[in-house]
Scaffold this active site. Sequence first.
Site, PDB file in Angstrom:
ATOM      1  N   LEU A  90      28.119  19.451  63.770  1.00 50.47           N
ATOM      2  CA  LEU A  90      28.617  18.275  64.486  1.00 50.47           C
ATOM      3  C   LEU A  90      30.123  18.357  64.730  1.00 50.47           C
ATOM      4  O   LEU A  90      30.630  17.735  65.649  1.00 50.47           O
ATOM      5  CB  LEU A  90      28.269  16.999  63.715  1.00 50.47           C
ATOM      6  CG  LEU A  90      26.775  16.704  63.573  1.00 50.47           C
ATOM      7  CD1 LEU A  90      26.556  15.470  62.705  1.00 50.47           C
ATOM      8  CD2 LEU A  90      26.114  16.537  64.928  1.00 50.47           C
ATOM      9  N   HIS A 131      25.502  25.067  54.251  1.00 50.13           N
ATOM     10  CA  HIS A 131      26.405  24.686  55.335  1.00 50.13           C
ATOM     11  C   HIS A 131      27.277  23.503  54.920  1.00 50.13           C
ATOM     12  O   HIS A 131      28.503  23.533  55.081  1.00 50.13           O
ATOM     13  CB  HIS A 131      25.576  24.343  56.584  1.00 50.13           C
ATOM     14  CG  HIS A 131      26.390  23.888  57.758  1.00 50.13           C
ATOM     15  ND1 HIS A 131      26.544  24.661  58.881  1.00 50.13           N
ATOM     16  CD2 HIS A 131      27.067  22.738  57.989  1.00 50.13           C
ATOM     17  CE1 HIS A 131      27.300  24.001  59.764  1.00 50.13           C
ATOM     18  NE2 HIS A 131      27.623  22.824  59.237  1.00 50.13           N
ATOM     19  N   GLU A 132      26.646  22.466  54.371  1.00 47.82           N
ATOM     20  CA  GLU A 132      27.402  21.257  54.008  1.00 47.82           C
ATOM     21  C   GLU A 132      28.314  21.508  52.809  1.00 47.82           C
ATOM     22  O   GLU A 132      29.436  20.995  52.771  1.00 47.82           O
ATOM     23  CB  GLU A 132      26.457  20.088  53.757  1.00 47.82           C
ATOM     24  CG  GLU A 132      25.634  19.676  54.972  1.00 47.82           C
ATOM     25  CD  GLU A 132      26.437  19.455  56.253  1.00 47.82           C
ATOM     26  OE1 GLU A 132      27.609  19.012  56.181  1.00 47.82           O
ATOM     27  OE2 GLU A 132      25.900  19.733  57.332  1.00 47.82           O
ATOM     28  N   HIS A 135      31.575  22.966  53.805  1.00 44.95           N
ATOM     29  CA  HIS A 135      32.543  21.981  54.313  1.00 44.95           C
ATOM     30  C   HIS A 135      33.438  21.457  53.194  1.00 44.95           C
ATOM     31  O   HIS A 135      34.621  21.196  53.408  1.00 44.95           O
ATOM     32  CB  HIS A 135      31.826  20.794  54.972  1.00 44.95           C
ATOM     33  CG  HIS A 135      31.474  21.004  56.397  1.00 44.95           C
ATOM     34  ND1 HIS A 135      32.405  21.185  57.397  1.00 44.95           N
ATOM     35  CD2 HIS A 135      30.270  21.054  57.011  1.00 44.95           C
ATOM     36  CE1 HIS A 135      31.804  21.333  58.556  1.00 44.95           C
ATOM     37  NE2 HIS A 135      30.495  21.265  58.353  1.00 44.95           N
TER      38      HIS A 135
END
Length: 164
Positions: A90, A131-132, A135
């Site tokens: 996103l 992936h998260e 972050h």
Amino acid sequence: MAIRKIRTIGDEILRKHCKPVKEITPRISELIVDMFETMYESNGVGLAASQVGILKQIVVIDVDDGNQYVLINPDIVETRGSQTGPEGCLSVPGKSGTVTRPDYVRVKAFDAFMEPFELEGEGFLARAICHECDHLNGDLYVDKVEGELEDVSLDEDEEGEVEE
């Protein structure tokens, strides 16, 4: 609650390390609800707090398996195998790239009530967790892309019929 602004690539906050959550406050609870609403509004499957400008170790995930996952202070403790496939973010709108991730992960974390738990994920869930969690360390999937980023476009049948 509220839809929050998603920070996009180039925003320096995306490259910063997030701080651990020490306790659940009303503001943290509200943030978690807002993160789910923001993620759903943007048709995402995961969102880290840094993506909405908050440097806290909080991740929300919904890979359409019937569960909503909240991972606070997540720590990936085991990985196995590998999978290579398309990935988007996103915070990198309109782009996707090929990324290799573990096919299995086990993560220790706290839930929305600061209760410890472990989560095992395979396939798409494993990809989303990795992936998260990246972050939270200021890492973006674009750092791991094999080859070039590609533009994401609508499928032809989503664009509507073209008149000749």
